[in-house]
Design an enzyme around this catalytic site. Structure first.
Site, PDB file in Angstrom:
ATOM      1  N   MET A   1      61.537  12.745  43.862  1.00 12.67           N
ATOM      2  CA  MET A   1      62.568  12.965  44.891  1.00 12.67           C
ATOM      3  C   MET A   1      63.890  13.393  44.255  1.00 12.67           C
ATOM      4  O   MET A   1      63.978  13.578  43.037  1.00 12.67           O
ATOM      5  CB  MET A   1      62.743  11.699  45.721  1.00 12.67           C
ATOM      6  CG  MET A   1      61.640  11.512  46.745  1.00 12.67           C
ATOM      7  SD  MET A   1      61.986  10.079  47.781  1.00 12.67           S
ATOM      8  CE  MET A   1      60.858  10.362  49.128  1.00 12.67           C
ATOM      9  N   GLY A   2      64.909  13.504  45.084  1.00 13.65           N
ATOM     10  CA  GLY A   2      66.243  13.861  44.568  1.00 13.65           C
ATOM     11  C   GLY A   2      66.984  14.861  45.429  1.00 13.65           C
ATOM     12  O   GLY A   2      68.097  15.258  45.098  1.00 13.65           O
TER      13      GLY A   2
ATOM     14  N   THR B   1      72.083   5.599  46.929  1.00 12.28           N
ATOM     15  CA  THR B   1      71.026   6.605  47.025  1.00 12.28           C
ATOM     16  C   THR B   1      70.246   6.645  45.724  1.00 12.28           C
ATOM     17  O   THR B   1      70.826   6.550  44.635  1.00 12.28           O
ATOM     18  CB  THR B   1      71.536   8.037  47.329  1.00 12.28           C
ATOM     19  OG1 THR B   1      70.464   8.954  47.118  1.00 12.28           O
ATOM     20  CG2 THR B   1      72.698   8.473  46.457  1.00 12.28           C
ATOM     21  N   ILE B   2      68.950   6.785  45.857  1.00  9.02           N
ATOM     22  CA  ILE B   2      68.142   6.931  44.647  1.00  9.02           C
ATOM     23  C   ILE B   2      68.433   8.277  43.989  1.00  9.02           C
ATOM     24  O   ILE B   2      68.162   8.469  42.818  1.00  9.02           O
ATOM     25  CB  ILE B   2      66.627   6.812  44.930  1.00  9.02           C
ATOM     26  CG1 ILE B   2      66.137   7.921  45.865  1.00  9.02           C
ATOM     27  CG2 ILE B   2      66.261   5.448  45.464  1.00  9.02           C
ATOM     28  CD1 ILE B   2      64.623   8.103  45.874  1.00  9.02           C
ATOM     29  N   ASP B   3      69.000   9.236  44.766  1.00 15.31           N
ATOM     30  CA  ASP B   3      69.184  10.597  44.243  1.00 15.31           C
ATOM     31  C   ASP B   3      70.321  10.695  43.220  1.00 15.31           C
ATOM     32  O   ASP B   3      70.381  11.659  42.458  1.00 15.31           O
ATOM     33  CB  ASP B   3      69.489  11.565  45.400  1.00 15.31           C
ATOM     34  CG  ASP B   3      68.410  11.560  46.469  1.00 15.31           C
ATOM     35  OD1 ASP B   3      67.286  11.135  46.161  1.00 15.31           O
ATOM     36  OD2 ASP B   3      68.704  11.973  47.610  1.00 15.31           O
TER      37      ASP B   3
ATOM     38  N   GLY C   1      68.230   6.867  54.360  1.00 16.74           N
ATOM     39  CA  GLY C   1      66.986   6.435  53.708  1.00 16.74           C
ATOM     40  C   GLY C   1      67.194   5.099  53.015  1.00 16.74           C
ATOM     41  O   GLY C   1      68.268   4.836  52.484  1.00 16.74           O
TER      42      GLY C   1
ATOM     43  N   GLN D   1      58.991   5.735  45.169  1.00 13.71           N
ATOM     44  CA  GLN D   1      60.192   5.685  44.314  1.00 13.71           C
ATOM     45  C   GLN D   1      61.321   4.864  44.945  1.00 13.71           C
ATOM     46  O   GLN D   1      62.258   4.457  44.273  1.00 13.71           O
ATOM     47  CB  GLN D   1      60.725   7.103  44.063  1.00 13.71           C
ATOM     48  CG  GLN D   1      59.782   7.956  43.250  1.00 13.71           C
ATOM     49  CD  GLN D   1      60.053   9.445  43.441  1.00 13.71           C
ATOM     50  OE1 GLN D   1      60.793  10.039  42.677  1.00 13.71           O
ATOM     51  NE2 GLN D   1      59.466  10.054  44.454  1.00 13.71           N
TER      52      GLN D   1
HETATM   53  O1  F6P Z   1      67.995  10.646  49.862  1.00 12.69           O
HETATM   54  C1  F6P Z   1      66.949   9.820  49.485  1.00 12.69           C
HETATM   55  C2  F6P Z   1      65.630  10.473  49.715  1.00 12.69           C
HETATM   56  O2  F6P Z   1      64.625   9.594  49.284  1.00 12.69           O
HETATM   57  C3  F6P Z   1      65.466  11.844  49.088  1.00 12.69           C
HETATM   58  O3  F6P Z   1      65.208  11.772  47.710  1.00 12.69           O
HETATM   59  C4  F6P Z   1      64.344  12.407  49.912  1.00 12.69           C
HETATM   60  O4  F6P Z   1      64.350  13.814  49.938  1.00 12.69           O
HETATM   61  C5  F6P Z   1      64.643  11.871  51.274  1.00 12.69           C
HETATM   62  O5  F6P Z   1      65.407  10.699  51.101  1.00 12.69           O
HETATM   63  C6  F6P Z   1      63.402  11.562  52.078  1.00 12.69           C
HETATM   64  O6  F6P Z   1      63.801  11.164  53.321  1.00 12.69           O
HETATM   65  P1  F6P Z   1      62.821  10.562  54.413  1.00 12.69           P
HETATM   66  O7  F6P Z   1      62.557   9.142  54.046  1.00 12.69           O
HETATM   67  O8  F6P Z   1      63.570  10.693  55.683  1.00 12.69           O
HETATM   68  O9  F6P Z   1      61.578  11.373  54.345  1.00 12.69           O
END
Ligand code: F6P
Length: 362
Positions: free
Chosen positions: A190-191, A146-148, A31, A295
């Site tokens: 998210m997270g 990662t934003i998480d 991501g 986010q």
């Molecule tokens: O890992 C980063 C993240 O933004 C998570 O917080 C979220 O669950 C996921 O990626 C979303 O992924 P995608 O962009 O594939 O929907």
């Protein structure tokens, strides 16, 4: 490692074996995340200006390496990207089995291109892939993003500060509209399987309840908590819930979302499910708000730009020192190198004591 144009390129090996001019491949995978471009820029600046390196950027993550799809990155290519969100190289997810099948191809391409080092920038999945390729003998230095904020071995990942800032601003704004309409707003952030964004944005915005995956919620307790606020004469409430949060076993019916093609859990809309339940139980209008990809979008904060720039700088240095199979990490205020193996062992979750500090203020 041999290089196809060793006769042309000013490869400079010291007697110690350390390569002083390198050809480095960089890629962004998984991501997107604010700060990716700052790392790319930093790798190019440090590599080209200070070491005379040649940098190439693979397109769309590991896919670019597997398909040998890349472009040269010089100083002009990274001009003006420090503050830009997303990634100029593009990103994608790759199924673990595709990568396992592609190890031989990746090694072939690295040899053909004469790469002395690869710097993959990514989250948990990317770093696992980095470890796989590193174990197969490729010269890899990982950069965590990662934003998480769920990567162990680094105190913080870049992107997290930006995501918390966006979520906090949204919560501040939602508070005023919740108050105007006397509503309960359940804001989903998210997270994945961790509650760092929920915890930090919830604390920063003074949310009335924070729900994280690390502590399955009891719907009766949550109803009581929000109900007490109304009983005390308050007219609205804001609940922040991490997308991966779930009810305590047997405490509420809950739809699970299954898995996507990459093996990642699909989250089934905890805010939506909570809002239906809370509205019914409290007799107050309740609405879900899902912040989603906003986010991750847009310009990184100054903090994330600085961390990303430092990671890029240190990744190039690690490559020049031959420290492969490692990842850059923030420890206190220092950047250190940690083994990739250690970094992907388990997720960094919110410890109970951090959650207790944030417990509801009515
Ligand atoms: O890992 C980063 C993240 O933004 C998570 O917080 C979220 O669950 C996921 O990626 C979303 O992924 P995608 O962009 O594939 O929907």
């Amino acid at each position: 490692m041999s290089h196809p144009d060793d006769g042309v390129r000013p490869v400079n090996r010291l007697s110690s074996g350390v390569v002083t001019v390198m050809r480095i491949g960089v890629l962004t995978s998984g991501g997107d995340c604010p700060g990716l471009n700052a790392v790319i820029r930093s790798v190019v600046h440090r590599g080209v200006v200070d070491h005379g390196d040649e940098i190439i950027g693979f397109h769309d993550g590991w896919k670019g390496l597997l398909e040998c799809d890349y472009r040269a990155l010089d100083l002009d290519a990274v001009n003006g990207i420090l503050a830009r969100g997303g990634t100029i190289l593009g990103s994608s997810r790759v199924r673990p089995e595709h990568l396992r099948d592609g190890v031989a191809r990746a090694k072939e391409h690295v040899a053909d291109l004469g790469l002395d080092a690869i710097i993959p920038i990514g989250g948990e999945g990317t770093l696992k892939a980095a470890r796989l390729l590193s174990d197969s003998g490729l010269p890899i230095v990982g950069v965590p993003k990662t934003i998480d904020n769920d990567i162990t071995s680094t105190d913080v990942t870049f992107g997290f500060d930006t995501a918390v800032g966006v979520a906090t601003e949204a919560l501040d704004r939602l508070k005023t509209t919740a108050e105007s309409h006397q509503r309960v707003l359940i804001v989903e952030v998210m997270g994945r399987h961790t509650g760092w964004i929920a915890l930090h944005s919830g604390m920063a915005a003074g949310a009335h309840a924070i729900v994280v995956p690390e502590r399955p919620f009891d719907i009766d307790e949550l109803t009581d908590l929000v109900g007490k606020r109304f009983a005390a004469g308050k007219k609205f409430a804001i609940v922040v819930v991490a997308e991966g949060a779930k009810p305590r076993e047997g405490s509420m019916e809950f739809d699970e979302g299954g898995k996507d093609v990459y093996g990642h859990e699909r989250f089934a809309g905890v805010a939506r499910q909570l809002s239906i339940e809370l509205e019914e139980r409290l007799g107050k209008e309740a609405r879900p708000v899902i912040l989603g990809h906003v986010q991750r979008g847009g310009t990184p904060t100054a903090y994330d730009r600085v961390l990303a720039t430092r990671f890029g700088w240190h990744a190039v240095e690690a490559a020049h020192q031959g420290h492969f199979g490692m990842m850059t990490a923030l420890r206190g205020t220092d950047i250190r190198l940690v083994p990739l193996a250690e970094a992907v062992e388990h997720l960094k979750t919110v410890p109970a004591e951090r959650y207790v500090e944030a417990e509801c203020v009515l």
